[in-house]
Design a protein around this motif. Sequence first.
Motif, short mmCIF file in Angstrom:
data_model
loop_
_atom_site.label_atom_id
_atom_site.label_comp_id
_atom_site.label_asym_id
_atom_site.label_seq_id
_atom_site.Cartn_x
_atom_site.Cartn_y
_atom_site.Cartn_z
N ILE A 1 5.42 8.22 10.17
CA ILE A 1 5.97 7.74 9.43
C ILE A 1 7.65 7.72 9.64
O ILE A 1 7.88 9.04 10.07
N SER B 1 -4.63 4.86 6.53
CA SER B 1 -4.40 5.87 6.72
C SER B 1 -4.86 7.16 6.13
O SER B 1 -4.41 8.25 5.83
N TRP C 1 1.58 13.73 -2.61
CA TRP C 1 1.60 12.33 -2.17
C TRP C 1 0.96 11.67 -3.55
O TRP C 1 1.00 12.87 -4.11
N TYR D 1 -4.04 12.07 4.49
CA TYR D 1 -4.51 12.34 3.08
C TYR D 1 -5.09 13.40 2.86
O TYR D 1 -6.68 13.54 3.64
N GLN E 1 1.09 -0.52 -0.30
CA GLN E 1 0.07 -0.31 0.24
C GLN E 1 0.32 1.25 -0.06
O GLN E 1 0.82 2.27 -0.74
N THR E 2 1.48 1.17 0.71
CA THR E 2 2.62 2.59 0.94
C THR E 2 3.74 1.85 0.80
O THR E 2 4.50 1.62 1.54
N GLN F 1 0.52 1.35 -5.61
CA GLN F 1 1.42 2.12 -4.06
C GLN F 1 1.71 3.47 -4.36
O GLN F 1 1.31 3.76 -5.17
N THR F 2 1.47 3.86 -3.12
CA THR F 2 1.19 5.29 -2.68
C THR F 2 2.56 5.87 -1.60
O THR F 2 2.84 5.23 -0.87
N CYS F 3 2.82 6.70 -2.60
CA CYS F 3 4.15 7.20 -1.10
C CYS F 3 3.59 8.61 -0.32
O CYS F 3 2.81 9.66 -1.25
N PRO F 4 3.42 8.81 0.78
CA PRO F 4 2.40 9.18 1.43
C PRO F 4 2.74 11.89 1.77
O PRO F 4 3.90 11.59 1.02
N GLN G 1 0.66 8.44 -6.08
CA GLN G 1 -0.51 6.81 -6.01
C GLN G 1 -0.44 6.38 -7.36
O GLN G 1 -0.79 7.12 -8.41
N PRO H 1 -4.20 5.09 1.23
CA PRO H 1 -3.72 3.65 1.86
C PRO H 1 -5.36 3.47 2.97
O PRO H 1 -5.29 4.39 3.80
#
Lengths: 181, 181
Positions: B173, B117, B144, B121, B45-46, B70-73, B146, B114
């Motif tokens: 994080i 979380s 962020w 966001y 997810q992250t 997939q995510t970059c937060p 995704q 995600p």
Amino acid sequence: MITSKQHSEVIERASVMLREAGIAITPEEGSHFEVADFGLGDLEQTGLEIIVYINTTRCCAKELVMFPGQTCPEHYHPTIDGVPGKEETFRCRWGTVYVYLQGDPTPFPACRPPKGSESYYKVWHEVCLKPGDQFTVHPDTVHWFQAGPEGAIVSEFSTQSRDELDRFTDPRIQRETLITA
Amino acid sequence: MITSKQHSEVIERASVMLREAGIAITPEEGSHFEVADFGLGDLEQTGLEIIVYINTTRCCAKELVMFPGQTCPEHYHPTIDGVPGKEETFRCRWGTVYVYLQGDPTPFPACRPPKGSESYYKVWHEVCLKPGDQFTVHPDTVHWFQAGPEGAIVSEFSTQSRDELDRFTDPRIQRETLITA
């Protein structure tokens, strides 16, 4: 100097190379391709096809397309009034590119200078870059580069690009390309 | 936290994506892949898979590999003591990546945060990048991103990368990934 017809043909040829290498560009980028003949009017020997992705005061990224055997002529990026010259990393994405730098001359270099310009190529330390290979050229370092027989596509990651500051060994060179009707 | 076995599997998977996209890396780069789970231990997810091509005090270039969804937060790159924060340009090379930024929220965004979380966001101005598209994120701008359902490969061109300065919305994080036996 190149004609606008040549200009269009060169852009089409460079676009095909990018497409075949799987490197995506937008239609707008394709129409803003920079064709540099360095004022010598002999693009097949001395020239570069450039897409500038980003160029701010802080950083720059470009894709360089080079036809078979095409050369970016010898130059360096000077430090001026204490402001460091351009730092640039060449990363080969496709094909082969030979970078030549100051330093111990390579005994049997792979490349020859463009015909008629031999005397303006003085540095002969060779670095060969294949896809995935890269090399960083520091400010004030004399260098030139030439594509191998199949051509090359090279990503350039750098500090701000200010082409007008570049110092070329060949005094005939003009960085701006004139396009005629 | 990820295990060294997971770490190897993730690197292999990211390497296959690069290969299929026609992006060449050296064996050494493949073995130095950075796998970032942002300390959440939920990499699917992250997370991000990163090859740092160059990172000097002056400029930086990376290739980011993102698995499907997939995510970059959410984070920003702060200006500190008058030194401007990181300026970064994301250029999509393969797949689709959605970048979210401060600004007018997009009414029907393509992505969801995600799971678990959601509250971290907060910015919802969407920019969709397909191959050849790019977007520049300026310092101090909350953002962020995704990957779409097929994943994404994104070139990042930037000023110096100093990940330890990044400010994340999610206080859980940690930027360093712990790899356990």
